[in-house]
Scaffold this active site. Structure first.
Site, PDB file in Angstrom:
ATOM      1  N   GLY B 120      13.890   5.813   3.366  1.00 19.95           N
ATOM      2  CA  GLY B 120      14.735   4.707   2.946  1.00 19.95           C
ATOM      3  C   GLY B 120      15.181   3.779   4.052  1.00 19.95           C
ATOM      4  N   GLU B 154      11.117  11.121   5.838  1.00 20.20           N
ATOM      5  CA  GLU B 154       9.945  10.450   5.288  1.00 20.20           C
ATOM      6  C   GLU B 154      10.124   8.926   5.301  1.00 20.20           C
ATOM      7  OE1 GLU B 154       9.560  11.820   1.188  1.00 20.20           O
ATOM      8  OE2 GLU B 154      11.234  13.177   1.399  1.00 20.20           O
ATOM      9  N   PRO B 155      10.237   8.358   6.499  1.00 17.01           N
ATOM     10  CA  PRO B 155      10.509   6.919   6.599  1.00 17.01           C
ATOM     11  C   PRO B 155       9.231   6.083   6.492  1.00 17.01           C
ATOM     12  CG  PRO B 155      10.512   7.869   8.786  1.00 17.01           C
ATOM     13  CD  PRO B 155      10.166   8.985   7.828  1.00 17.01           C
ATOM     14  N   ARG B 157       8.181   3.262   4.740  1.00 12.60           N
ATOM     15  CA  ARG B 157       8.223   1.816   4.923  1.00 12.60           C
ATOM     16  C   ARG B 157       8.518   1.451   6.378  1.00 12.60           C
ATOM     17  NH1 ARG B 157      10.500  -2.094   0.940  1.00 12.60           N
ATOM     18  NH2 ARG B 157      11.325  -0.229  -0.076  1.00 12.60           N
ATOM     19  N   ARG B 193       5.597  -7.363  -4.810  1.00 10.27           N
ATOM     20  CA  ARG B 193       7.015  -7.301  -4.434  1.00 10.27           C
ATOM     21  C   ARG B 193       7.808  -8.576  -4.742  1.00 10.27           C
ATOM     22  NH1 ARG B 193       9.100  -6.638  -0.018  1.00 10.27           N
ATOM     23  NH2 ARG B 193      10.674  -5.157  -0.635  1.00 10.27           N
ATOM     24  N   TYR B 197      10.585  -7.502  -7.389  1.00 12.20           N
ATOM     25  CA  TYR B 197      11.930  -7.315  -6.825  1.00 12.20           C
ATOM     26  C   TYR B 197      12.566  -8.629  -6.375  1.00 12.20           C
ATOM     27  CZ  TYR B 197       9.656  -2.772  -6.017  1.00 12.20           C
ATOM     28  OH  TYR B 197       8.943  -1.616  -6.139  1.00 12.20           O
ATOM     29  N   CYS B 222      -2.356 -15.906 -14.381  1.00 15.21           N
ATOM     30  CA  CYS B 222      -1.848 -16.616 -15.553  1.00 15.21           C
ATOM     31  C   CYS B 222      -0.384 -16.372 -15.886  1.00 15.21           C
ATOM     32  CB  CYS B 222      -2.709 -16.219 -16.755  1.00 15.21           C
ATOM     33  SG  CYS B 222      -2.551 -14.446 -17.153  1.00 15.21           S
ATOM     34  N   GLU B 223       0.483 -16.297 -14.886  1.00 18.28           N
ATOM     35  CA  GLU B 223       1.906 -16.100 -15.136  1.00 18.28           C
ATOM     36  C   GLU B 223       2.719 -16.938 -14.158  1.00 18.28           C
ATOM     37  OE1 GLU B 223       3.568 -12.444 -15.864  1.00 18.28           O
ATOM     38  OE2 GLU B 223       1.744 -11.591 -16.663  1.00 18.28           O
ATOM     39  N   TYR B 251       4.156  -0.867   0.039  1.00 17.68           N
ATOM     40  CA  TYR B 251       4.305  -1.394  -1.313  1.00 17.68           C
ATOM     41  C   TYR B 251       3.499  -2.681  -1.510  1.00 17.68           C
ATOM     42  CZ  TYR B 251       7.989   1.989  -0.888  1.00 17.68           C
ATOM     43  OH  TYR B 251       8.673   3.145  -0.626  1.00 17.68           O
TER      44      TYR B 251
END
Lengths: 296, 296
Positions: B120, B154-155, B157, B193, B197, B222-223, B251
Site C-alpha cells: 500500500g 508486499e509493496p 506498486r 486507471r 479511478y 467507443c466511450e 495496474y
C-alpha cells in the site's frame, strides 16, 4: 465505407487512398451537441465529448471530400450515446443530421446514400422504461422524409445484452461487522460494468429462495471495487451454489481482463435447448504464451 | 502459508488438508477497521470492505486452528489499502494487529512466526507527499517490540509503479467547439486507471515543447470514459508523435483488456541501457485462438 470523425482523419484517409491510387468511400460522424441523458462515460453526442465533428466542420469536410479525386463522400453518421431510454434526444439529433443531409444536397450537390443512426437503444437491466421500437423507427423515417437514403443502425446491446448470463459459483458467505458478503469466484475482471459504471445487474442464486437478507456480492480480486451488487436481497447460500448475473451479453466478456492473473472464462452457447462450448477457458499457460519465449 | 480471510474459508482449507492428510500452514487476514484515506475502490481495511475478519473473529479462528490437527496457525496479515500517503492509519492498524499477536500468545499459547504488514505504500503520480520509508519501518518495528516475528511486506506498486511508462502514438489533433482533443492510439483497454479511478498520470509529448494549450488526451475506443487526461497543458502535436504516459508500471498492463477487439500491447524491458522485447504484441489471431476450433 470508412467512417471519419475529424478533419485530420479525413486528410489521412485521403493521403492513404492517394498512395493506393484508390477512391475511398467515406462517411462523416457528426456530433449534434445533444444530451442523451445517460451515464457520462457512454454519452457521446455533446461537444465536450471527443466524438465526431460539429455541423459546420462536417460541411467543410464534405466540400473537401467532394473536391478530392481520392474521396467519395457517401454517408453520414451520428451516435449520441449508449443505453438510451428517452426518444426525445434521438429525435432531436436525427432531425439535425437530416437537415444537414438536405443542406449538403442543395448547396454542394452531394447526395448521401447512407444514414447511420448509430446505436444506443437501451435494454432492461432493472426497471427501465424502454424506447418503443416502432416509435423509434417512425421518428427516423419522419426525419428522413423525402430523402432517398439507406438507413444503417447498430443496436448491439439491444440485440445481445439480455442474451448473455454470467454464471459464477459461491465461494463463501462472510460477515464483517453488520455487513453480509457473498464471495463468488467471478470478479471485476470478468464483468466490469458494476465497478466502472456503478451499473445494476439482476442477480439470482439458482435453486435457492429461503432465508433472504441484504448483502453485497463480491469477487476475490484485491480491490473494494470488485463487486457485482451492493445491498441486494439474496437467499442464504452455500459453497458451490450457482449464481446467475443477468444482462451480461453486452460489455461483459468484451471488457474482460486478466487482472490478478485470472484467465478469461469459458463461453457457452445455448441453441435450440442444446449447449456447446464456443470458447475455451483461458489457462495460465495461455496467459504467458506471448512472453515465455522471450524470457531467458 | 495460506492466507485465510473468513471463517468459511478456514473450514474449507481444513477440509482440503484433511482430504490430503496434510497440515496446512495458515495465516489470517485481519481487518482492523481503520480508514486508510485513499480511493474507496482501493481502501480495504474498513468493516464495510469485504476483506479479512474483525479482531474477535480472528481470535475464534486461531482457537479453532490450534485445535485442528490439519491446521498450523503461523501467520497474521493486514492490508488496509493501496496508494497510501499517510503513516497514521498504518501505525494504528499495525498496533492493533501487534496487540492481537500478543493476546494470542498469552491467551492461546499460539506463537505466530510471520507478520504480513501488507503493501500500500504510495508513489508519486502527481505531487503526492510520500510516507518516509525509514519512519514506516520504524513504526512497524516499534509496534512489534518484544516479539520474535518475521516481517513480510508486499509493496508492489512502490517497487514497479514508476518503473513503467506507457508509450503511445498521436493519431490526430481535433477540436470540438472550444475543446481541444489529442487522439492517441492507446486507449482505456491498455491503461484503465484514469477511467476507473479518475487517476492522474503525468504525460509528455516526446521532443515537443512549443505551442502548448489545454487539451484532453483520449483514445479511439467507443466511450467518453476512454481518456488518459483531462484539461492538461500539452504542446501542439502531429501524427505519429510519441507520447509518454508515466507511472504505468503498476495496474497498467495487469488491468488491460481486449475491449474493442484491441490486442494487448507489446512489453519492452530496458536494462543497462539496452532494450528487449519481453512480451509480443497480441494479434487478432491470438484473440480468437481459443474460440475458432469450436466454431463450425
Amino acid at each position: 465505407m470508412i467512417n471519419v470523425e475529424s478533419e485530420a482523419e479525413l486528410t489521412r484517409v485521403e493521403l492513404m487512398a492517394k498512395n493506393l491510387q484508390k477512391q475511398a468511400r467515406i462517411s462523416i460522424r457528426v456530433n449534434p451537441n445533444v444530451d442523451p441523458k445517460t451515464h457520462p462515460y457512454i454519452s457521446t453526442g455533446l461537444h465536450e465529448n471527443k466524438f465526431g465533428v460539429d455541423i459546420d466542420t462536417a460541411k467543410r469536410m464534405y466540400i473537401s471530400a467532394k473536391k478530392s479525386e481520392y474521396l467519395d463522400p457517401i454517408g453520414i453518421h451520428c451516435h449520441i450515446g449508449s443505453q438510451l431510454t428517452q426518444l426525445a434526444p434521438i429525435k432531436e439529433s436525427v432531425n439535425i443530421v437530416a437537415n444537414l443531409v438536405r443542406n449538403i444536397k442543395a448547396a454542394l450537390d452531394v447526395e448521401l446514400k447512407f444514414f447511420d443512426v448509430g446505436g444506443g437503444l437501451g435494454i432492461v437491466y432493472d426497471n427501465e422504461t424502454l424506447i418503443n421500437t416502432y416509435e423509434y423507427a417512425q421518428t427516423i423515417l419522419d426525419a428522413l422524409h423525402g430523402l432517398d437514403i439507406t438507413i444503417v443502425c447498430e443496436p448491439g446491446r439491444y440485440l445481445v445484452g439480455n442474451s448473455g448470463v454470467f454464471v459464477t459459483k459461491v465461494l463463501y458467505e462472510k460477515t464483517n461487522g453488520e455487513k453480509r458478503f457473498v464471495v463468488v469466484d467471478g470478479a471485476m475482471n470478468d464483468l466490469l460494468r458494476p465497478t466502472l459504471y456503478d451499473a445494476y445487474h439482476k442477480i439470482e442464486v439458482l435453486g435457492k429462495s429461503e432465508n433472504s437478507s441484504t448483502c453485497n456480492v463480491v469477487g476475490p480480486v484485491c480491490e473494494s471495487g470488485d463487486f457485482f451488487a451492493k445491498d441486494i436481497e439474496l437467499p442464504l447460500t452455500e459453497h458451490n451454489d450457482l449464481m446467475a448475473i443477468y444482462s451480461s451479453g453486452a460489455y461483459g466478456f468484451t471488457m474482460a481482463s486478466n487482472y490478478n492473473t485470472r484467465g478469461k472464462v469459458a463461453e457457452i452457447a445455448v441453441e435450440d435447448g442444446k449447449d456447446r462450448l464456443i470458447r475455451k477457458r483461458e489457462t495460465f499457460e495461455d496467459l504467458i504464451a506471448l512472453e515465455e519465449q522471450y524470457l531467458k
